[in-house]
Motif scaffolding. Sequence first.
Motif, short mmCIF file in Angstrom:
data_model
loop_
_atom_site.label_atom_id
_atom_site.label_comp_id
_atom_site.label_asym_id
_atom_site.label_seq_id
_atom_site.Cartn_x
_atom_site.Cartn_y
_atom_site.Cartn_z
N ARG A 132 0.72 -1.24 -0.09
CA ARG A 132 -0.03 0.07 -0.13
C ARG A 132 0.81 1.35 0.07
O ARG A 132 2.17 1.21 0.40
CB ARG A 132 -1.08 0.06 1.03
CG ARG A 132 -1.85 -1.17 1.32
CD ARG A 132 -2.53 -1.29 2.58
NE ARG A 132 -3.19 0.13 3.01
CZ ARG A 132 -3.80 0.60 4.22
NH1 ARG A 132 -3.43 -0.44 5.16
NH2 ARG A 132 -4.26 1.50 4.43
N ASP A 133 0.32 2.56 -0.42
CA ASP A 133 0.78 3.64 -0.02
C ASP A 133 1.33 3.61 1.41
O ASP A 133 0.57 3.42 2.40
CB ASP A 133 -0.01 4.78 -0.21
CG ASP A 133 0.58 6.31 0.39
OD1 ASP A 133 1.16 6.75 -0.60
OD2 ASP A 133 0.42 6.56 1.25
N HIS A 134 2.60 4.09 1.58
CA HIS A 134 3.20 3.71 3.04
C HIS A 134 2.69 4.80 4.24
O HIS A 134 2.31 4.43 5.23
CB HIS A 134 4.93 3.78 3.03
CG HIS A 134 5.29 2.38 2.53
ND1 HIS A 134 6.64 2.20 2.20
CD2 HIS A 134 4.74 1.30 1.53
CE1 HIS A 134 6.98 1.17 1.80
NE2 HIS A 134 5.59 0.54 1.29
N ARG A 135 2.34 5.87 3.62
CA ARG A 135 1.81 7.09 4.32
C ARG A 135 0.55 6.50 5.12
O ARG A 135 0.34 6.72 6.19
CB ARG A 135 1.98 8.38 3.93
CG ARG A 135 1.39 9.29 4.67
CD ARG A 135 1.34 10.93 4.36
NE ARG A 135 2.71 11.29 4.11
CZ ARG A 135 3.42 12.03 5.36
NH1 ARG A 135 2.57 12.14 6.45
NH2 ARG A 135 4.49 12.40 5.28
N GLU A 136 -0.34 5.99 3.95
CA GLU A 136 -1.71 5.57 4.29
C GLU A 136 -1.65 4.46 5.26
O GLU A 136 -2.26 4.33 6.21
CB GLU A 136 -2.43 5.24 3.16
CG GLU A 136 -3.74 4.96 3.37
CD GLU A 136 -4.39 4.19 1.91
OE1 GLU A 136 -5.00 5.28 1.25
OE2 GLU A 136 -4.29 3.09 1.74
N ALA A 137 -0.64 3.58 5.18
CA ALA A 137 -0.73 2.41 5.66
C ALA A 137 -0.04 2.75 7.40
O ALA A 137 -0.94 2.31 8.18
CB ALA A 137 0.25 1.13 5.36
N LEU A 138 0.68 3.47 7.49
CA LEU A 138 1.28 3.95 8.97
C LEU A 138 0.22 4.82 9.42
O LEU A 138 0.05 4.65 10.91
CB LEU A 138 2.64 4.85 8.61
CG LEU A 138 3.78 3.97 8.20
CD1 LEU A 138 4.89 4.93 8.02
CD2 LEU A 138 4.25 2.74 9.20
N THR A 139 -0.43 5.73 9.01
CA THR A 139 -1.57 6.42 9.44
C THR A 139 -2.73 5.50 9.80
O THR A 139 -3.32 5.59 10.83
CB THR A 139 -2.11 7.15 8.34
OG1 THR A 139 -1.10 8.43 7.86
CG2 THR A 139 -3.30 8.33 9.11
N ASP A 140 -3.17 4.50 9.14
CA ASP A 140 -4.15 3.59 9.74
C ASP A 140 -3.64 2.76 11.04
O ASP A 140 -4.30 2.78 11.93
CB ASP A 140 -4.47 2.51 8.68
CG ASP A 140 -5.09 2.94 7.66
OD1 ASP A 140 -5.71 4.18 7.45
OD2 ASP A 140 -5.54 2.43 6.61
N GLN A 141 -2.18 2.49 11.07
CA GLN A 141 -1.92 1.95 12.31
C GLN A 141 -1.59 2.65 13.35
O GLN A 141 -1.95 2.43 14.70
CB GLN A 141 -0.38 1.05 12.06
CG GLN A 141 -0.35 0.06 11.06
CD GLN A 141 0.91 -0.16 10.48
OE1 GLN A 141 1.99 -0.53 11.35
NE2 GLN A 141 1.34 -0.04 9.23
N TYR A 142 -1.38 3.98 13.09
CA TYR A 142 -1.24 4.92 14.22
C TYR A 142 -2.72 5.14 14.80
O TYR A 142 -2.90 5.19 16.20
CB TYR A 142 -0.78 6.25 13.69
CG TYR A 142 -0.54 7.26 14.58
CD1 TYR A 142 0.58 7.72 15.27
CD2 TYR A 142 -1.49 8.23 14.94
CE1 TYR A 142 0.93 8.82 16.06
CE2 TYR A 142 -1.43 9.12 16.01
CZ TYR A 142 -0.04 9.56 16.46
OH TYR A 142 -0.10 10.54 17.37
N LEU A 143 -3.55 5.15 13.83
CA LEU A 143 -5.03 5.80 14.46
C LEU A 143 -5.70 4.47 15.22
O LEU A 143 -6.13 4.67 16.16
CB LEU A 143 -6.11 6.02 13.34
CG LEU A 143 -5.76 7.44 12.59
CD1 LEU A 143 -6.58 7.58 11.43
CD2 LEU A 143 -6.09 8.18 13.72
N GLU A 144 -5.18 3.17 14.82
CA GLU A 144 -5.74 2.20 15.42
C GLU A 144 -5.18 2.03 17.00
O GLU A 144 -5.70 1.64 17.84
CB GLU A 144 -5.37 0.71 14.50
CG GLU A 144 -6.29 0.57 13.45
CD GLU A 144 -5.63 -0.48 12.42
OE1 GLU A 144 -6.24 -0.41 11.16
OE2 GLU A 144 -4.63 -0.97 12.75
N GLN A 145 -3.89 2.29 16.94
CA GLN A 145 -3.12 2.17 18.32
C GLN A 145 -3.63 3.39 19.17
O GLN A 145 -3.91 3.25 20.39
CB GLN A 145 -1.69 2.25 17.91
CG GLN A 145 -1.06 1.16 17.41
CD GLN A 145 0.50 1.19 17.41
OE1 GLN A 145 1.29 2.35 17.97
NE2 GLN A 145 1.06 0.28 16.92
#
Length: 332
Positions: A132-145
């Motif tokens: 995936r787009d890495h910024r998008e994937a990291l943002t999703d993980q950040y929000l989940e945490q």
Amino acid sequence: MGRPRALVAVVAGAFLLAGCGAGPSQVGTAAVVDGKVTSIDQVQDLLNRAVREQPYAQELASQHKLDLVGREIVRQTVLHEVVAKAARKEGLTADQSAITEALQKDPLAAAVPAGAVQDDAAGVTQLVWRLRDHREALTDQYLEQQLAVKYLPSLSINFDYTSIGAPTSEGQAPSVDAKTARSEAIAKAQEYAKNPNAIAAELQNGAQGNVGQQVPALSSPEDAATVLFGVPGNTAIAFQPNPASAPTWWVAAVVRQRSTGQQVATDQVQQPTAAQLGAIGVRMLQPYVGEVDYKINPRYGVWDSVGMNLAPSASELAGVVVPVHGGAPAQQ
């Protein structure tokens, strides 16, 4: 010369996945989530790229397991919209400076870590993050945490349960087989939905379990990532606490109450690992899945609220979620 030929063969094998049939109403479409269409071609392009770039994907292809990657691509497509909706409602925002700082070292630029590939589920999740787009994937993980951090101090549940096919105290496997244990647990959950007081009667007759179990999420981060903590009160469920290590062990339960209103006092606080925090965050998305309008092509499976995942078919769900006093599965 041998390696390029082998890789070409694997890529060709990945491409052949596009030849699988799909329902006529969804020809060409992998998923539609809140009106956003993900095509089968888009999924296939990511599969082909995975096989070209990632040794782990090549290994999965050689084992005929690329269907796991296709399902995970669609799963993360659904969860991306769910986490965005949950974040808006919960008032959470991603710290873009933190995301930018993370991207400078980009943990998703390298191959899937060796530790993750020991577990197909973890490895495939890591693999798709990299596609995936890495910024998008990291943002999703950040929000989940962040969602996990918000709920952990105040989340607790009260539930009754019985246990089917659990290992003995000596670690010996029970005589029941995995298929029978699954059927029995699902039947019990459906029974408890109609008569939640049946649990107490079963316990009096010697069944394993307990009533009035009160568990704060902070005291058990591993359990907090399970369906027990994701359903509303007055819900019957059946699930496996540890499917990998105890494949015959199922729990049928009635969650009497799910509380998030005030901080829970407990002396048994366990600090979650980063992986547990992410898993808890995904579980906290469970109530929001029903607020997203999604349609998934059956070739990629069906949504599984117990696993917060896609199951290959309805007969392979990781369990059931049934509202008390009703027979229809709860919308999660």
